[in-house]
Design a protein around this motif. Structure first.
Motif, PDB file in Angstrom:
ATOM      1  N   ASN A  97      91.149  64.597 -36.085  1.00 29.55           N
ATOM      2  CA  ASN A  97      90.897  64.437 -37.522  1.00 29.55           C
ATOM      3  C   ASN A  97      91.694  63.266 -38.088  1.00 29.55           C
ATOM      4  O   ASN A  97      91.178  62.466 -38.879  1.00 29.55           O
ATOM      5  N   LEU A  98      92.956  63.164 -37.688  1.00 28.46           N
ATOM      6  CA  LEU A  98      93.773  62.060 -38.182  1.00 28.46           C
ATOM      7  C   LEU A  98      93.302  60.736 -37.588  1.00 28.46           C
ATOM      8  O   LEU A  98      93.348  59.693 -38.260  1.00 28.46           O
ATOM      9  N   LEU A  99      92.833  60.761 -36.356  1.00 28.08           N
ATOM     10  CA  LEU A  99      92.307  59.553 -35.728  1.00 28.08           C
ATOM     11  C   LEU A  99      91.087  59.038 -36.474  1.00 28.08           C
ATOM     12  O   LEU A  99      90.917  57.822 -36.643  1.00 28.08           O
ATOM     13  N   VAL A 100      90.232  59.940 -36.947  1.00 30.92           N
ATOM     14  CA  VAL A 100      89.071  59.528 -37.752  1.00 30.92           C
ATOM     15  C   VAL A 100      89.532  58.755 -38.985  1.00 30.92           C
ATOM     16  O   VAL A 100      88.965  57.721 -39.339  1.00 30.92           O
ATOM     17  N   LEU A 101      90.556  59.244 -39.634  1.00 28.48           N
ATOM     18  CA  LEU A 101      91.075  58.559 -40.825  1.00 28.48           C
ATOM     19  C   LEU A 101      91.643  57.188 -40.471  1.00 28.48           C
ATOM     20  O   LEU A 101      91.432  56.213 -41.204  1.00 28.48           O
ATOM     21  N   ALA A 102      92.352  57.107 -39.360  1.00 29.98           N
ATOM     22  CA  ALA A 102      92.931  55.838 -38.958  1.00 29.98           C
ATOM     23  C   ALA A 102      91.825  54.824 -38.632  1.00 29.98           C
ATOM     24  O   ALA A 102      91.902  53.652 -39.027  1.00 29.98           O
ATOM     25  N   GLU A 103      90.799  55.269 -37.927  1.00 30.89           N
ATOM     26  CA  GLU A 103      89.712  54.368 -37.570  1.00 30.89           C
ATOM     27  C   GLU A 103      88.916  53.958 -38.805  1.00 30.89           C
ATOM     28  O   GLU A 103      88.435  52.817 -38.893  1.00 30.89           O
ATOM     29  N   GLN A 104      88.760  54.862 -39.772  1.00 31.11           N
ATOM     30  CA  GLN A 104      88.089  54.513 -41.011  1.00 31.11           C
ATOM     31  C   GLN A 104      88.890  53.462 -41.777  1.00 31.11           C
ATOM     32  O   GLN A 104      88.325  52.512 -42.337  1.00 31.11           O
ATOM     33  N   ALA A 105      90.211  53.616 -41.795  1.00 25.48           N
ATOM     34  CA  ALA A 105      91.062  52.634 -42.461  1.00 25.48           C
ATOM     35  C   ALA A 105      90.946  51.280 -41.772  1.00 25.48           C
ATOM     36  O   ALA A 105      90.936  50.237 -42.442  1.00 25.48           O
ATOM     37  N   LEU A 106      90.869  51.277 -40.442  1.00 22.18           N
ATOM     38  CA  LEU A 106      90.701  50.025 -39.703  1.00 22.18           C
ATOM     39  C   LEU A 106      89.378  49.359 -40.054  1.00 22.18           C
ATOM     40  O   LEU A 106      89.315  48.147 -40.259  1.00 22.18           O
ATOM     41  N   SER A 107      88.338  50.167 -40.156  1.00 20.97           N
ATOM     42  CA  SER A 107      87.010  49.649 -40.515  1.00 20.97           C
ATOM     43  C   SER A 107      87.018  49.040 -41.910  1.00 20.97           C
ATOM     44  O   SER A 107      86.403  47.993 -42.160  1.00 20.97           O
TER      45      SER A 107
END
Length: 267
Positions: free
Chosen positions: A254-264
């Motif tokens: 779940n936290l990885l999804v947020l990190a990848e969204q922030a990267l995007s």
């Protein structure tokens, strides 16, 4: 001797030792009635921060020696993650990932310690009160297992001041990666982001595969240092750890999804 001139495993930093002595003296003065509780609390917080800074300074020097320039990246991170911090506040509660009730843990899980002596034969450990454990560790300062369990209880309850006091006392007797990781979380929670990163790296230096320390580092990188790329790398490594518990992996993902969204969003 400066930190740079020390060996790879030099023991306690002299500034750290001085802060611990100050903490012990504060406790002695309180017990002797020489100072009141409010003064003792104010002094303890100051000395605890001094001790944490001493460890953090040593960690920073060691990290910069091993990885020149690595730490400067976090300090230079000034970009804003749109909406990410607000969402991470919810994910941060998932520290229960690593800090579910200390008395619910099974042997081999992340929280360690033992209250069997205080519980007595046939008594459920969860029935042992914090006050009983406080009395035992006060009489036996070197009993670090029980002190860790008591600190873990306070940490899980959000009583960070009390938890910090006991984690620091544990470090006086031994290098304990879990105590270091939780001190890092407390520092991060109080806004001491760079110091928190240095402290958690100290934990990882002692135990590179420490799950809670890696989770804490990822949260610091994402919500504190606004560095989603570093956070994503940390989280991917943690997600792929075959020893990670299933329920913990869900939170990591779940936290990885947020990190990848922030990267995007940055691209």
């Amino acid at each position: 001797m400066s930190a740079a001139g020390r060996s790879a495993d030099p023991g306690l930093d002299p500034h750290f030792e001085a802060a611990l002595r100050d903490l012990a003296e504060t406790r002695r003065q309180l017990e002797a009635g020489e100072i009141d509780h409010r003064t003792a609390e104010e002094l303890s917080r100051r000395f605890e921060l001094d001790a944490a800074k001493a460890i953090g300074a040593r960690a920073r020097i060691d990290d910069e020696d091993a990885h020149p320039g690595e730490m400067s990246h976090g300090r230079s991170a000034v970009r804003t993650l749109t909406g990410i911090v607000a969402v991470v506040v919810v994910i941060v509660v998932a520290t229960v990932l690593l800090v579910r009730s200390a008395d619910e843990r099974e042997p081999g899980e992340l929280i360690t310690g033992n209250v069997d002596g205080a519980a007595g034969a046939g008594r459920d450990r969860s029935e042992v009160t914090n006050e009983e454990m406080e009395a035992v560790v006060a009489e036996n300062p070197s009993v670090t297992g029980m002190r860790m369990r008591l600190a873990d209880r306070y940490f899980a309850e959000g009583e960070y001041d009390l938890a910090l006091d006991h984690y620091m006392a544990v470090l006086e007797h031994r290098d304990e990666p879990t105590a270091m990781a939780r001190i890092a979380w407390i520092l991060h929670d109080s806004g001491e982001v760079e110091l928190a990163e240095q402290m958690v790296r100290q934990s990882l230096r002692r135990a590179p595969d420490h799950v809670e320390a890696r989770w804490t580092l990822a949260n610091i990188q994402l919500a504190g240092l606004a560095n989603p790329q570093a956070a994503a790398e940390t989280l991917r490594s943690l997600r792929d750890d075959p020893d990670l518990r299933r329920e913990d992996r869900v939170l990591v993902e779940n936290l990885l999804v947020l990190a990848e969204q922030a990267l995007s969003d940055e691209r």
